[in-house]
Design an enzyme around this catalytic site. Structure first.
Site, PDB file in Angstrom:
ATOM      1  N   ASP A 102       0.789  -1.222   0.000  1.00 51.49           N
ATOM      2  CA  ASP A 102       0.000   0.000   0.000  1.00 51.49           C
ATOM      3  C   ASP A 102       0.825   1.279   0.000  1.00 51.49           C
ATOM      4  O   ASP A 102       0.375   2.317   0.469  1.00 51.49           O
ATOM      5  CB  ASP A 102      -0.904  -0.012   1.245  1.00 51.49           C
ATOM      6  CG  ASP A 102      -0.116  -0.347   2.505  1.00 51.49           C
ATOM      7  OD1 ASP A 102       1.103  -0.111   2.500  1.00 51.49           O
ATOM      8  OD2 ASP A 102      -0.710  -0.850   3.469  1.00 51.49           O
ATOM      9  N   GLU A 124      -0.430  -9.066  -1.107  1.00 55.61           N
ATOM     10  CA  GLU A 124      -0.917  -8.510   0.172  1.00 55.61           C
ATOM     11  C   GLU A 124      -2.118  -7.587  -0.079  1.00 55.61           C
ATOM     12  O   GLU A 124      -2.132  -6.410   0.284  1.00 55.61           O
ATOM     13  CB  GLU A 124       0.178  -7.760   0.939  1.00 55.61           C
ATOM     14  CG  GLU A 124      -0.168  -7.534   2.408  1.00 55.61           C
ATOM     15  CD  GLU A 124       0.870  -6.697   3.151  1.00 55.61           C
ATOM     16  OE1 GLU A 124       0.985  -5.488   2.876  1.00 55.61           O
ATOM     17  OE2 GLU A 124       1.566  -7.266   3.993  1.00 55.61           O
ATOM     18  N   GLU A 138      -1.881   5.056   3.433  1.00 56.41           N
ATOM     19  CA  GLU A 138      -1.889   3.662   2.968  1.00 56.41           C
ATOM     20  C   GLU A 138      -3.289   3.089   2.787  1.00 56.41           C
ATOM     21  O   GLU A 138      -3.520   2.279   1.880  1.00 56.41           O
ATOM     22  CB  GLU A 138      -1.072   2.782   3.920  1.00 56.41           C
ATOM     23  CG  GLU A 138       0.429   3.037   3.904  1.00 56.41           C
ATOM     24  CD  GLU A 138       0.866   4.204   4.787  1.00 56.41           C
ATOM     25  OE1 GLU A 138      -0.010   4.827   5.441  1.00 56.41           O
ATOM     26  OE2 GLU A 138       2.069   4.510   4.823  1.00 56.41           O
ATOM     27  N   HIS A 218       7.116   4.977  12.347  1.00 54.36           N
ATOM     28  CA  HIS A 218       7.266   5.876  11.190  1.00 54.36           C
ATOM     29  C   HIS A 218       5.955   6.346  10.585  1.00 54.36           C
ATOM     30  O   HIS A 218       5.958   7.067   9.574  1.00 54.36           O
ATOM     31  CB  HIS A 218       8.075   5.182  10.089  1.00 54.36           C
ATOM     32  CG  HIS A 218       7.342   4.023   9.465  1.00 54.36           C
ATOM     33  ND1 HIS A 218       6.435   4.186   8.451  1.00 54.36           N
ATOM     34  CD2 HIS A 218       7.359   2.709   9.734  1.00 54.36           C
ATOM     35  CE1 HIS A 218       5.940   3.006   8.111  1.00 54.36           C
ATOM     36  NE2 HIS A 218       6.487   2.096   8.883  1.00 54.36           N
ATOM     37  N   ARG A 220       2.886   8.224   9.168  1.00 52.62           N
ATOM     38  CA  ARG A 220       2.682   9.657   8.910  1.00 52.62           C
ATOM     39  C   ARG A 220       1.607  10.258   9.806  1.00 52.62           C
ATOM     40  O   ARG A 220       1.709  11.415  10.208  1.00 52.62           O
ATOM     41  CB  ARG A 220       2.275   9.859   7.441  1.00 52.62           C
ATOM     42  CG  ARG A 220       3.443  10.068   6.514  1.00 52.62           C
ATOM     43  CD  ARG A 220       2.956  10.262   5.090  1.00 52.62           C
ATOM     44  NE  ARG A 220       3.846  11.108   4.317  1.00 52.62           N
ATOM     45  CZ  ARG A 220       4.962  10.689   3.728  1.00 52.62           C
ATOM     46  NH1 ARG A 220       5.336   9.444   3.844  1.00 52.62           N
ATOM     47  NH2 ARG A 220       5.694  11.529   3.028  1.00 52.62           N
ATOM     48  N   HIS A 251      13.973   5.268  11.938  1.00 50.45           N
ATOM     49  CA  HIS A 251      13.618   5.416  10.522  1.00 50.45           C
ATOM     50  C   HIS A 251      14.266   6.687   9.955  1.00 50.45           C
ATOM     51  O   HIS A 251      14.431   7.670  10.673  1.00 50.45           O
ATOM     52  CB  HIS A 251      12.092   5.493  10.436  1.00 50.45           C
ATOM     53  CG  HIS A 251      11.532   5.324   9.055  1.00 50.45           C
ATOM     54  ND1 HIS A 251      11.628   6.297   8.095  1.00 50.45           N
ATOM     55  CD2 HIS A 251      10.854   4.302   8.487  1.00 50.45           C
ATOM     56  CE1 HIS A 251      11.037   5.880   6.990  1.00 50.45           C
ATOM     57  NE2 HIS A 251      10.562   4.668   7.195  1.00 50.45           N
TER      58      HIS A 251
HETATM   59  C1  UD1 Z   1       7.029   4.817   3.268  1.00 54.42           C
HETATM   60  C2  UD1 Z   1       5.610   4.420   2.866  1.00 54.42           C
HETATM   61  C3  UD1 Z   1       4.912   3.662   3.973  1.00 54.42           C
HETATM   62  C4  UD1 Z   1       5.764   2.498   4.455  1.00 54.42           C
HETATM   63  C5  UD1 Z   1       7.151   3.002   4.815  1.00 54.42           C
HETATM   64  C6  UD1 Z   1       8.051   1.865   5.197  1.00 54.42           C
HETATM   65  C7  UD1 Z   1       4.313   5.920   1.418  1.00 54.42           C
HETATM   66  C8  UD1 Z   1       3.572   7.195   1.311  1.00 54.42           C
HETATM   67  N1  UD1 Z   1       4.837   5.650   2.611  1.00 54.42           N
HETATM   68  O1  UD1 Z   1       6.952   5.752   4.323  1.00 54.42           O
HETATM   69  O2  UD1 Z   1       3.665   3.170   3.513  1.00 54.42           O
HETATM   70  O3  UD1 Z   1       5.145   1.911   5.571  1.00 54.42           O
HETATM   71  O4  UD1 Z   1       7.729   3.663   3.687  1.00 54.42           O
HETATM   72  O5  UD1 Z   1       9.207   2.323   5.828  1.00 54.42           O
HETATM   73  O6  UD1 Z   1       4.453   5.201   0.457  1.00 54.42           O
HETATM   74  N2  UD1 Z   1      14.368   8.484   3.666  1.00 54.42           N
HETATM   75  C9  UD1 Z   1      15.724   8.414   3.424  1.00 54.42           C
HETATM   76  N3  UD1 Z   1      16.259   7.222   3.014  1.00 54.42           N
HETATM   77  C10 UD1 Z   1      15.521   6.098   2.859  1.00 54.42           C
HETATM   78  C11 UD1 Z   1      14.134   6.165   3.124  1.00 54.42           C
HETATM   79  C12 UD1 Z   1      13.569   7.371   3.510  1.00 54.42           C
HETATM   80  O7  UD1 Z   1      16.441   9.403   3.570  1.00 54.42           O
HETATM   81  O8  UD1 Z   1      16.071   5.048   2.504  1.00 54.42           O
HETATM   82  C13 UD1 Z   1      13.766   9.774   4.089  1.00 54.42           C
HETATM   83  C14 UD1 Z   1      13.719  10.816   2.966  1.00 54.42           C
HETATM   84  O9  UD1 Z   1      13.894  12.086   3.514  1.00 54.42           O
HETATM   85  C15 UD1 Z   1      12.292  10.660   2.453  1.00 54.42           C
HETATM   86  C16 UD1 Z   1      11.560  10.395   3.752  1.00 54.42           C
HETATM   87  O10 UD1 Z   1      12.420   9.543   4.496  1.00 54.42           O
HETATM   88  O11 UD1 Z   1      11.807  11.803   1.788  1.00 54.42           O
HETATM   89  C17 UD1 Z   1      10.189   9.762   3.605  1.00 54.42           C
HETATM   90  O12 UD1 Z   1      10.219   8.618   2.777  1.00 54.42           O
HETATM   91  P1  UD1 Z   1       8.808   8.092   2.129  1.00 54.42           P
HETATM   92  O13 UD1 Z   1       9.065   6.864   1.366  1.00 54.42           O
HETATM   93  O14 UD1 Z   1       8.126   9.225   1.452  1.00 54.42           O
HETATM   94  O15 UD1 Z   1       7.937   7.797   3.395  1.00 54.42           O
HETATM   95  P2  UD1 Z   1       8.125   6.796   4.588  1.00 54.42           P
HETATM   96  O16 UD1 Z   1       7.754   7.541   5.808  1.00 54.42           O
HETATM   97  O17 UD1 Z   1       9.451   6.136   4.515  1.00 54.42           O
HETATM   98  N1  UDP Z   2      13.130  -3.697   9.400  1.00 59.14           N
HETATM   99  C1  UDP Z   2      14.473  -3.743   9.067  1.00 59.14           C
HETATM  100  N2  UDP Z   2      15.337  -2.909   9.752  1.00 59.14           N
HETATM  101  C2  UDP Z   2      14.921  -2.055  10.714  1.00 59.14           C
HETATM  102  C3  UDP Z   2      13.530  -2.009  11.024  1.00 59.14           C
HETATM  103  C4  UDP Z   2      12.673  -2.829  10.325  1.00 59.14           C
HETATM  104  O1  UDP Z   2      14.898  -4.502   8.202  1.00 59.14           O
HETATM  105  O2  UDP Z   2      15.751  -1.339  11.299  1.00 59.14           O
HETATM  106  C5  UDP Z   2      12.201  -4.571   8.634  1.00 59.14           C
HETATM  107  C6  UDP Z   2      11.226  -5.386   9.463  1.00 59.14           C
HETATM  108  O3  UDP Z   2      11.768  -6.649   9.796  1.00 59.14           O
HETATM  109  C7  UDP Z   2      10.017  -5.497   8.555  1.00 59.14           C
HETATM  110  C8  UDP Z   2      10.083  -4.242   7.696  1.00 59.14           C
HETATM  111  O4  UDP Z   2      11.387  -3.709   7.873  1.00 59.14           O
HETATM  112  O5  UDP Z   2      10.110  -6.610   7.684  1.00 59.14           O
HETATM  113  C9  UDP Z   2       9.034  -3.260   8.099  1.00 59.14           C
HETATM  114  O6  UDP Z   2       9.284  -2.050   7.462  1.00 59.14           O
HETATM  115  P1  UDP Z   2       8.629  -0.692   7.936  1.00 59.14           P
HETATM  116  O7  UDP Z   2       8.296  -0.764   9.381  1.00 59.14           O
HETATM  117  O8  UDP Z   2       9.550   0.385   7.483  1.00 59.14           O
HETATM  118  O9  UDP Z   2       7.328  -0.594   7.024  1.00 59.14           O
HETATM  119  P2  UDP Z   2       5.824  -1.151   7.168  1.00 59.14           P
HETATM  120  O10 UDP Z   2       5.893  -2.627   7.349  1.00 59.14           O
HETATM  121  O11 UDP Z   2       5.196  -0.428   8.322  1.00 59.14           O
HETATM  122  O12 UDP Z   2       5.205  -0.747   5.883  1.00 59.14           O
END
Ligand code: UD1
Ligand code: UDP
Length: 381
Positions: A102, A124, A138, A218, A220, A251
């Site tokens: 999602d 999923e 999501e 993490h 939003r 995160h």
């Molecule tokens: C995203 C997904 C969320 C998922 C989560 C898993 C959307 C809108 N959100 O949220 O559904 O549960 O990932 O973790 O699709 N950033 C980095 N490096 C990275 C990743 C993120 O610097 O490797 C920082 C950047 O500033 C980026 C911000 O995190 O702009 C947000 O990343 P984004 O993918 O938009 O949202 P998440 O909160 O990670």
């Molecule tokens: N995870 C990881 N390293 C971390 C924290 C989480 O590899 O430091 C893994 C965790 O085992 C799970 C996945 O990341 O499989 C979950 O990701 P996240 O919580 O970012 O996203 P969500 O599942 O909420 O979409």
């Protein structure tokens, strides 16, 4: 299959850490299967956190759209993803697109494929809270993916029921289990063969007898005040339970890092670390006493490892572990979080009740089912 043209040309499109983890077993299976010609397109919605997973499973992207920007807005991210994905699909014209979950990447990949009339498989499918802002965005992303997808792979019966209730055709909905369990089994096997590298204070805690609370967050919808409440709860717990280590891989989203580092930096027993590679994280979870999270994937993994999981959200789309008694919704108010963690750390009976291993999310064979269904259903363009 004997000729290249008989192969089902399959684009697997993903962009974030959880999608990569949950699609890794599917990609590995497609690579081994002579009915498919897989092509990996990563949007790069995440960067470091995505690359960590690619390394663990030794996956190589065929195309990387590199769309991540610091502190990206949902609209900016969506616009970049749609434009780049449309070019990708125009150039590659696959028979099938596979998306997972999602995220914005999943939603944009499904929408782009729909615009180009390419069949879509959704891994999923069917998770719902019924509340449009929980989780945000999501819940709406997955509702929209369901509207455009052709094949819906639901992890649980509740997810199947949600899809039927949405009016989707029953013969396009399949109960497969969640590939998160397939990935977890691969990870546990790897961890047992060779202990993953965990560095610094986290390594010391991992190899000590100290009790440990493992934390992630993490969402939003929790940005701002709810996150500050969560941090206050963790700080209070760290003061009350000085013998317990609170390990928090933070995160990379700046909206998470700012309050966490501001409010939790100066406690000896709170260990703030960078996001861990998947295997190290699983090893740490396996060693944890309690898991405190708002993550979707972690809610599914912790019960399987027999770990009590407290979910810092008001609602969950994963009610199965709550029903089984290993997960509990605790919201984001500091006193409620404090009480729930304290109960688990002080009351043996409460701990025993929540720490049995259950596996409502799959039997490790979701990938096999998905791949076989696709092989029998997808026709060539
Ligand atoms: C995203 C997904 C969320 C998922 C989560 C898993 C959307 C809108 N959100 O949220 O559904 O549960 O990932 O973790 O699709 N950033 C980095 N490096 C990275 C990743 C993120 O610097 O490797 C920082 C950047 O500033 C980026 C911000 O995190 O702009 C947000 O990343 P984004 O993918 O938009 O949202 P998440 O909160 O990670
Ligand atoms: N995870 C990881 N390293 C971390 C924290 C989480 O590899 O430091 C893994 C965790 O085992 C799970 C996945 O990341 O499989 C979950 O990701 P996240 O919580 O970012 O996203 P969500 O599942 O909420 O979409």
């Amino acid at each position: 299959m004997d000729s290249q043209s008989d192969l089902i040309r399959t684009s697997i499109i993903f962009g974030t850490r959880p999608e990569a983890i949950k699609l890794a077993p599917v990609i590995l299976a497609l690579n081994r299967d002579d009915r498919f010609a897989p092509h990996l397109c990563v949007t790069g919605q995440h960067r470091e956190m995505l690359d960590q997973v690619m390394d663990v499973f030794e996956l190589q992207a065929d195309v990387d759209l590199s769309i991540m920007r610091a502190d990206q807005s949902l609209s900016g991210l969506t616009a970049r993803a749609l434009c780049e994905l449309d070019h990708y699909l125009e150039n590659n014209r696959p028979d099938l697109v596979i998306v997972q979950g999602d995220t914005t990447t999943a939603f944009c990949a499904a929408l782009s494929a729909f615009y180009r009339r390419i069949p879509i498989a959704h891994v999923e499918a069917g998770l719902r809270t019924g509340h449009r802002f929980a989780p945000f965005p999501e819940e709406i992303n997955r509702v929209l993916v369901s509207q455009v997808a052709d094949w819906h792979f639901a992890p649980t019966q509740a997810a199947v029921d949600n899809l039927l209730q949405a009016g989707l055709a029953h013969d396009h909905i399949f109960l497969t289990g969640n590939t998160v369990i397939d990935a977890l089994q691969l990870a546990v096997e790897k961890v047992r063969r060779q202990a993953p590298n965990v560095e610094g204070v986290a390594a010391e805690i991992m190899h000590s007898n100290r009790r440990m609370v493992l934390i992630t967050g993490h969402r939003r919808e929790n940005f701002g005040r709810p996150f500050e409440e969560v941090c206050r709860a963790i700080a209070g717990l760290a003061e009350t339970f000085q013998d317990v280590a609170f390990v928090y891989p933070v995160h990379l989203n700046p909206n998470v890092r700012e309050p966490v580092h501001r409010l939790l930096n100066d406690h000896d027993n709170i260990v703030l670390i960078e996001p861990l590679p998947y295997l190290a994280f699983i090893a740490l979870m396996d060693r944890a006493t309690v898991v405190l999270t708002d993550s979707g994937g972690v809610q599914e993994e912790a019960p399987s490892l027999g770990k009590p999981v407290l979910v810092m959200r008001e609602r969950t789309e994963r009610p199965e572990a709550v029903a089984a008694g290993t997960a509990k919704l605790v919201g984001t108010d500091a006193p409620a979080i404090h009480k729930a963690v304290a109960d688990l750390l002080t009351d043996k009976a409460v701990y025993e009740r929540m720490s049995h291993a259950v596996n409502p999310y799959g039997d490790g064979r979701a990938t096999e089912r998905i791949v076989n269904i696709l092989a029998s259903r997808v026709t060539h363009a």
